[in-house]
Design a protein around this motif. Structure first.
Motif: not given
Length: 125
Positions: A30-36
């Motif tokens: 989960f990275s910075h609400s831009r990718y999961a």
């Protein structure tokens, strides 16, 4: 060749993460609400979500997840508040399917096909 992952677009990745966790996928990135990215509970495939500013137009994406105990699984998800467009139904292609949508309208088909997934009676020789 082996399928690594499928990625779908989302306007709100955090909302989609909650949805797919409810379906039973395990969040692994989960990275910075831009990718999961998730790992499926069975098999080796992964599934990911990436943030977009606008969703694609037209038919969009259809995702299939196989579940052996489909009817029970659908009932569990309904008890968690997941809404279905079609409850488990036997299809002419010998799969049992339930249809729903993720928060961004991506089509999801939960199904059970057993041996008919890779070896239907009409399989090419």
């Amino acid at each position: 060749m082996n399928l690594n992952q499928v990625t779908v677009p989302a306007l709100d990745v955090e909302k989609s993460v909650a949805f797919y966790k409810t379906l039973g996928l395990e969040l692994i990135v989960f990275s910075h609400s831009r990718y999961a990215r998730f790992v499926c509970p069975q098999g080796d495939a992964t599934f990911s979500i990436h943030e977009v500013e606008a969703l694609p137009q037209g038919c969009g994406v259809t995702i299939y997840f196989e579940e052996v105990d489909l009817d029970n699984y659908v009932e569990i998800l309904q008890n968690k508040g997941i809404l279905f467009n079609q409850l488990p139904t036997d299809m002419p292609w010998l799969w049992r399917e339930a249809h729903l949508e993720d928060p961004d309208g991506n089509q999801i088909i939960l199904y059970y096909a057993g041996e008919n997934r890779k070896d239907p009676p009409w399989k090419l020789k």
